[in-house]
Design an enzyme around this catalytic site. Structure first.
Site, short mmCIF file in Angstrom:
data_model
loop_
_atom_site.label_atom_id
_atom_site.label_comp_id
_atom_site.label_asym_id
_atom_site.label_seq_id
_atom_site.Cartn_x
_atom_site.Cartn_y
_atom_site.Cartn_z
N CYS A 140 3.53 8.46 0.92
CA CYS A 140 3.96 7.54 1.98
C CYS A 140 4.16 6.16 1.35
CB CYS A 140 2.87 7.52 3.06
SG CYS A 140 3.19 6.33 4.36
N CYS A 188 -1.78 6.02 9.41
CA CYS A 188 -0.66 5.31 10.02
C CYS A 188 -1.13 4.06 10.74
CB CYS A 188 -0.01 6.17 11.09
SG CYS A 188 0.63 7.67 10.50
N CYS A 218 5.43 -6.85 8.15
CA CYS A 218 6.50 -6.41 9.05
C CYS A 218 6.71 -7.47 10.11
CB CYS A 218 6.14 -5.07 9.72
SG CYS A 218 7.46 -4.43 10.77
N CYS A 269 4.28 -4.87 16.25
CA CYS A 269 3.83 -3.92 17.28
C CYS A 269 2.34 -4.16 17.52
CB CYS A 269 4.09 -2.48 16.84
SG CYS A 269 5.84 -2.16 16.57
N GLU A 312 0.82 -1.20 0.00
CA GLU A 312 0.00 0.00 0.00
C GLU A 312 0.86 1.25 0.00
OE1 GLU A 312 -2.74 -0.61 3.20
OE2 GLU A 312 -3.49 -2.44 2.26
N CYS A 369 -0.42 -2.05 15.55
CA CYS A 369 -0.22 -1.75 14.12
C CYS A 369 -0.75 -2.87 13.22
CB CYS A 369 1.26 -1.53 13.88
SG CYS A 369 1.71 -1.41 12.14
#
Ligand code: SAH
Ligand code: SF4
Length: 356
Positions: free
Chosen positions: A104, A341, A111, A115, A91, A118
């Protein structure tokens, strides 16, 4: 077959020498690859036919392709779901504003750092993006590139003023490709490194390495708690790195670059939003030239966390201000389309004005 988009101009020169071709052609090839976004060697009309077919024998050109484009209701934030050559989906988010757009971009498919707050972390790690895949997220928007002859010169909103490595993944965990991508983006695409921001969950050795690179990228460190124990609970990767070590690396970066650092802090209700946290955060950053970027948690389907209420956010902000810290509250642009975010990679969500 190798992808030619992964190569820097110097590497393309070497290839040309091996093929018995003049090295100056590398400049033309790079222009076709990264600015004009040629889809095949046949498009490179100012190269001799023989060279085009030689290149096609040895290399492929890899491109991202758009599978989805969703525009939010809050002023044009657009999330692009881009498909990679192997079918993976990443994305990229475009945030237009009157003085130039911010893009961005992602550096990994998923990932590994997981976290808790997230969406990308929840999806797990699939793979690193290649240099070419990172760069092509920018070339994809070629009408926004500076100096593009086709772009209307007066329309500054249609030129990138900022490029942020804040999409999916941890940029510094894909260090080699990140630096190679920055090399191509500065030299071939024409975006100055001072316009770039790398956001990291905080890998001290890589931060120090980045400080020694010949690029002046801005650094944003995702702090999310001023206490080691809580930070580790929220961001498992922090388990490896005490805050003291992270802060030394941050100071080193500042000493080398002399540019204010940004510390990102996602405010999560009941986790890191006490006034005690604000005071400890101010104390931690006491002697660091730093700006704090507060981000109210953006929820995503499947997340257990919530943002604190407005009043609490305001109080948190005031504590930092009173203690002399510059604070900004990041607007969660694109929240309704899961483009904000930490929402990238969320499996489901409202789709607004879907195009493409
Ligand atoms: N891996 C890098 C860059 C990608 S995340 C990093 O962690 O910095 C970009 C930013 O989004 C980070 O500051 C991260 O803390 C923040 N973020 C992650 N999940 C979020 C969420 N649900 N709401 C708001 N911000 C979030
Ligand atoms: Fe990875 Fe950054 Fe998300 Fe943490 S916040 S899981 S490091 S993308």
């Amino acid at each position: 077959m190798k992808s030619i988009n992964d190569l820097t101009r110097d590497e393309i020169k070497e290839v040309l020498t091996q093929l018995g071709q003049p090295a100056y052609r590398a400049t033309q090839i790079c222009e076709w690859l990264h600015r004009r976004r040629a889809m095949s060697f046949d498009d490179m009309t100012n190269l001799p036919l023989a060279l085009r077919s030689k290149l096609a024998k040895h290399f492929r050109i890899t491109r991202v392709t758009k599978t989805e484009e969703t525009v939010s209701d809050d002023g044009g934030t657009t999330k692009y779901v881009l498909k990679l050559a192997d079918g993976g989906r990443i994305e990229t988010v475009l945030l237009p504003h009157p003085r130039g757009a911010t893009l961005c971009i992602s550096t990994q498919l998923g990932c590994a750092y997981r976290c808790r707050f997230c969406a990308t972390g929840h999806m797990g790690f699939k793979r690193d993006l290649s240099t070419g895949e990172i760069v092509d997220q920018v070339s994809f928007f070629k009408e926004y590139l500076p100096l593009d002859d086709d772009a209307p010169k007066t329309d500054t909103a249609r030129a990138f003023s900022n490029l942020v490595f804040m999409g999916m993944g941890e940029p510094l965990a894909n260090y080699k490709n990140l630096i190679r991508a920055i090399t191509i983006l500065t030299k071939e695409v024409g975006i100055g490194s001072r316009r770039m921001t790398v956001s990291t969950s905080g890998l001290p050795d890589k931060i120090m390495r980045l400080a020694r690179e010949p690029y002046e990228v801005r650094l944003a460190i995702s702090l999310n708690s001023p206490f080691d124990k809580r930070r580790k609970e929220l961001m498992p990767v922090a388990g490896k790195t005490p805050l003291s070590e992270l802060m030394s690396a941050a100071r080193y970066y500042f000493a080398k670059r002399n540019r204010v650092l940004t510390f990102e802090y996602v405010l999560i209700a009941g986790e890191n939003d006490r006034m005690r946290d604000a005071h400890a955060l101010a104390a931690l950053l006491r002697d660091v030239p730093a700006k704090v970027n507060l981000i109210a948690l953006n929820p995503f389907p499947g997340s257990r966390h919530e943002s604190p209420d407005k009043d609490r956010i305001r109080r948190f902000q005031s504590v930092l201000r009173e203690r002399g810290k510059k604070v900004t509250l990041r607007k969660s642009l694109g929240c309704d389309i899961l483009a904000a975010c930490g929402q990238l990679g969320a499996k489901t969500g409202a789709k607004k004005r879907k195009r493409g």
